[in-house]
Design an enzyme around this catalytic site. Structure first.
Site, PDB file in Angstrom:
ATOM      1  CD  GLU A 133     -13.466  -8.535   2.893  1.00 40.82           C
ATOM      2  OE1 GLU A 133     -13.196  -8.930   4.056  1.00 40.82           O
ATOM      3  OE2 GLU A 133     -13.682  -7.343   2.632  1.00 40.82           O
TER       4      GLU A 133
ATOM      5  CG  HIS B 208      -9.254  -4.655  -1.653  1.00 48.03           C
ATOM      6  ND1 HIS B 208     -10.374  -4.136  -1.064  1.00 48.03           N
ATOM      7  CD2 HIS B 208      -8.256  -4.483  -0.753  1.00 48.03           C
ATOM      8  CE1 HIS B 208     -10.073  -3.664   0.124  1.00 48.03           C
ATOM      9  NE2 HIS B 208      -8.808  -3.869   0.346  1.00 48.03           N
TER      10      HIS B 208
ATOM     11  CG  ASN C 165     -15.484   6.074   0.008  1.00 51.79           C
ATOM     12  OD1 ASN C 165     -15.256   7.281   0.022  1.00 51.79           O
ATOM     13  ND2 ASN C 165     -14.553   5.151   0.217  1.00 51.79           N
TER      14      ASN C 165
ATOM     15  NE  ARG D 157      -8.774  -6.093   5.670  1.00 52.77           N
ATOM     16  CZ  ARG D 157      -9.058  -5.105   4.806  1.00 52.77           C
ATOM     17  NH1 ARG D 157     -10.229  -5.079   4.199  1.00 52.77           N
ATOM     18  NH2 ARG D 157      -8.208  -4.138   4.572  1.00 52.77           N
TER      19      ARG D 157
ATOM     20  CG  ASP E  77     -10.706  -7.108   1.328  1.00 57.37           C
ATOM     21  OD1 ASP E  77     -10.958  -7.591   0.202  1.00 57.37           O
ATOM     22  OD2 ASP E  77     -11.318  -6.124   1.808  1.00 57.37           O
TER      23      ASP E  77
ATOM     24  CG  HIS F  71     -18.305  -3.247   3.713  1.00 60.92           C
ATOM     25  ND1 HIS F  71     -18.587  -2.250   2.817  1.00 60.92           N
ATOM     26  CD2 HIS F  71     -16.965  -3.231   3.867  1.00 60.92           C
ATOM     27  CE1 HIS F  71     -17.463  -1.655   2.448  1.00 60.92           C
ATOM     28  NE2 HIS F  71     -16.459  -2.229   3.061  1.00 60.92           N
TER      29      HIS F  71
ATOM     30  CD  GLU G 279     -14.597  -4.244   6.990  1.00 63.76           C
ATOM     31  OE1 GLU G 279     -15.659  -4.178   6.343  1.00 63.76           O
ATOM     32  OE2 GLU G 279     -13.477  -4.123   6.469  1.00 63.76           O
TER      33      GLU G 279
ATOM     34  CD1 TRP H 222     -12.097  -0.106  -7.233  1.00 61.15           C
ATOM     35  CD2 TRP H 222     -11.444  -0.891  -5.261  1.00 61.15           C
ATOM     36  NE1 TRP H 222     -13.202  -0.516  -6.561  1.00 61.15           N
ATOM     37  CE2 TRP H 222     -12.839  -1.012  -5.345  1.00 61.15           C
ATOM     38  CE3 TRP H 222     -10.802  -1.333  -4.094  1.00 61.15           C
ATOM     39  CZ2 TRP H 222     -13.603  -1.563  -4.337  1.00 61.15           C
ATOM     40  CZ3 TRP H 222     -11.557  -1.885  -3.089  1.00 61.15           C
ATOM     41  CH2 TRP H 222     -12.943  -1.995  -3.202  1.00 61.15           C
TER      42      TRP H 222
ATOM     43  CG  HIS I 283      -9.283  -3.352   8.549  1.00 54.97           C
ATOM     44  ND1 HIS I 283      -9.502  -2.644   7.411  1.00 54.97           N
ATOM     45  CD2 HIS I 283     -10.332  -4.187   8.679  1.00 54.97           C
ATOM     46  CE1 HIS I 283     -10.651  -3.027   6.868  1.00 54.97           C
ATOM     47  NE2 HIS I 283     -11.176  -3.962   7.634  1.00 54.97           N
TER      48      HIS I 283
ATOM     49  CD  GLU J  19     -15.734  -4.568   0.424  1.00 53.27           C
ATOM     50  OE1 GLU J  19     -15.306  -5.190   1.409  1.00 53.27           O
ATOM     51  OE2 GLU J  19     -15.152  -3.606  -0.072  1.00 53.27           O
TER      52      GLU J  19
ATOM     53  NE  ARG K 239     -16.913  -8.883   4.694  1.00 56.81           N
ATOM     54  CZ  ARG K 239     -16.697  -7.616   4.346  1.00 56.81           C
ATOM     55  NH1 ARG K 239     -16.537  -7.283   3.094  1.00 56.81           N
ATOM     56  NH2 ARG K 239     -16.635  -6.682   5.249  1.00 56.81           N
TER      57      ARG K 239
ATOM     58  CE1 TYR L 157      -8.694   2.115  -0.739  1.00 55.61           C
ATOM     59  CE2 TYR L 157      -9.330  -0.077  -1.475  1.00 55.61           C
ATOM     60  CZ  TYR L 157      -9.601   1.078  -0.755  1.00 55.61           C
ATOM     61  OH  TYR L 157     -10.769   1.182  -0.058  1.00 55.61           O
TER      62      TYR L 157
ATOM     63  CG  ASP M 125     -15.661   3.640   3.158  1.00 46.10           C
ATOM     64  OD1 ASP M 125     -16.721   3.054   2.912  1.00 46.10           O
ATOM     65  OD2 ASP M 125     -14.541   3.112   3.025  1.00 46.10           O
TER      66      ASP M 125
HETATM   67  O1  EZ4 Z   1     -12.281  -0.802   0.494  1.00 50.95           O
HETATM   68  O2  EZ4 Z   1     -15.187   0.525   2.111  1.00 50.95           O
HETATM   69  O3  EZ4 Z   1     -13.541  -4.767   3.743  1.00 50.95           O
HETATM   70  N1  EZ4 Z   1     -13.436  -3.597   3.644  1.00 50.95           N
HETATM   71  C1  EZ4 Z   1     -13.113  -2.930   2.538  1.00 50.95           C
HETATM   72  C2  EZ4 Z   1     -13.285  -1.432   2.583  1.00 50.95           C
HETATM   73  C3  EZ4 Z   1     -13.502  -0.854   1.188  1.00 50.95           C
HETATM   74  C4  EZ4 Z   1     -14.058   0.550   1.303  1.00 50.95           C
HETATM   75  C5  EZ4 Z   1     -14.436   1.124  -0.066  1.00 50.95           C
HETATM   76  O4  EZ4 Z   1     -15.146   2.328   0.100  1.00 50.95           O
HETATM   77  O5  EZ4 Z   1     -12.770  -3.524   1.545  1.00 50.95           O
HETATM   78  O6  EZ4 Z   1     -12.263  -0.818   3.283  1.00 50.95           O
HETATM   79 CO    CO Z   2     -13.356  -5.622   1.691  1.00 51.38          CO
END
Ligand code: EZ4
Ligand code: CO
Length: 403
Positions: free
Chosen positions: A237, A213, A37, A147, A211, A313, A340, A403, A122, A263, A284, A159, A317
């Site tokens: 996560e 992130h 991605n 999730r 998650d 994962h 997932e 991010w 999700h 991931e 993951r 995000y 994407d």
């Molecule tokens: O943000 O794959 O657990 N899933 C995630 C994804 C990631 C994207 C990044 O390209 O965290 O949605």
């Molecule tokens: Co994730």
């Protein structure tokens, strides 16, 4: 059997996907997903310029040897671009072998270990009420694991925690990376309230995930894990930036909330400390980004003896080719945890014609030989590549953040 040619296709039915197609002298072809991605074109070049010339003429049944040749032969080992390219080749070879032997890939990986692959969906909302409602929709559709992410007051459109556009949640955006804002304190105060409400509304049965992130420090992640203990998550996560495996030692000392990570990993070496010190509960890594089914089987086997289960994962994407490979893998290994499943758009499914099916919370790989996916080459013209990037985050004072 000999590999006669291989071609790389990039199409964008909503998202950019890189598909590798390997052809043989017996007419059988195999498909692999090489999508990375926001960095798709680097994998295209890696495959076209440096990998495809090296595999033409080889026997596609020699999967382990071809994997070792591409990994060790490059001298420059590891890294997301390298491993996505090798992964695309590896998965295409398993697809070829399955088709040539007229059997689904899971039979080549040891056969079925379970009836189906438990997935998690999700659920995203702009606020707690909306996320609670979204979780309810997944429960109504039969999902056993969900999730849950929610917008945090004072952090608009960040995000992964708010739903700007539900259909393309966690999108890469056209143009240069968007800039979002972040406050750890606001986030840490808000998330436990979501899970308290979810348990109050739906009881103890649904498996719930969250998650982070990669946005917390280990001690902040420990605080969140502790706060979430009464709501018994299936996993928490990516709670910290994952480059420093040792960070998980601190989290582990303080909380019994199960931890998941991986991931963004691309080799077994990213996981060894985490697995052998039993610092996590779920690994993951996914097939496409970790060099394919060949090394993923080794990660799962290592994890098995340390009580770590898998949680591949499976974002939108990555293409349905990766999801199919995950399902064959998940159903075959012993220490599977959850898969997932974000659901691709109808346009994407029309390009890849996946034969896996969803029923009552489980995905099933189907009985088609190989992976059970196809690729419509006309999609390259119909849905041309569009550069798109994930957003970046800044703290409230402007400092660059994860991010
Ligand atoms: O943000 O794959 O657990 N899933 C995630 C994804 C990631 C994207 C990044 O390209 O965290 O949605
Ligand atoms: Co994730």
């Amino acid at each position: 059997m000999k590999i006669t040619d291989a071609k790389v296709f990039v199409c964008s039915p909503g998202r950019n996907f890189l598909t590798l197609k390997i052809y043989t002298d017996e007419g059988v072809f195999g498909l692999g997903d090489g999508t990375l991605n926001g960095r798709e074109k680097s994998v295209v070049a890696y495959l076209q310029d440096h990998v495809i010339p090296c595999i033409i003429g080889r026997d596609p049944f020699e999967i382990e040897d071809i994997w070792q040749y591409l990994y060790k032969g490059a001298y420059w080992r590891r890294g997301p671009v390298t491993m996505a390219a090798i992964g695309a080749v590896d998965v295409a070879l398993w697809d070829i072998k399955g088709k040539a032997l007229n059997t689904p890939v899971y039979n080549l990986l040891g056969g079925k270990s379970r009836k189906g692959v438990m997935v998690y969906g999700h659920a995203n909302g702009a606020d707690i009420a909306e996320t609670v409602e979204e979780v309810g929709k997944y429960i109504d559709k039969g999902y056993l694991a969900i999730r849950a992410q929610t917008g945090v007051p004072g952090l608009p459109n960040t995000y992964g925690i708010s739903s700007k556009d539900k259909m393309f949640y966690e999108p890469a955006q056209p143009g240069l990376p968007e800039e979002n804002v972040w406050s750890t304190e606001k986030y840490l105060m808000h998330i436990p309230k979501l899970f308290a409400k979810l348990r109050e509304t739906y009881g103890d049965d649904p498996h719930l995930m969250h998650d982070v992130h990669h946005r917390l420090t280990p001690i902040e992640a420990a605080r969140l894990g502790k706060a979430l203990e009464p709501h018994h998550l299936f996993w928490l996560e990516d709670s910290v930036p994952a480059e420093l495996q040792e960070g998980f030692r601190i989290i582990r000392k303080h909380t019994t909330t199960p931890l998941a990570v991986g991931e963004i990993f691309n080799t077994i070496y990213d996981c060894t400390t985490l697995i052998t010190e039993q610092l996590i509960d779920f690994i993951r890594t996914t097939i496409a980004h970790t060099g394919g089914l060949t090394p993923m089987k080794k990660i799962a086997n290592l994890a098995e003896i340390y009580h770590v289960r898998t949680g591949c994962h499976g974002p939108t994407d990555l293409s349905p080719i990766n999801l199919a490979a995950c399902i064959h893998f998940d159903i075959a290994i012993n220490n599977f945890g959850a898969q997932e499943f974000m659901r691709h758009t109808p346009e994407t499914d029309a390009v890849f014609s996946p034969t896996y099916t969803f029923e009552k919370g489980y995905l099933h790989p189907g009985e088609a030989p190989g992976l059970g996916v196809d690729f419509d080459e006309k999609s390259v013209e119909k849905y041309p590549y569009k550069p798109a990037y994930l957003p970046v985050n800044r703290k409230l004072d402007g400092t660059m953040f994860n991010w």
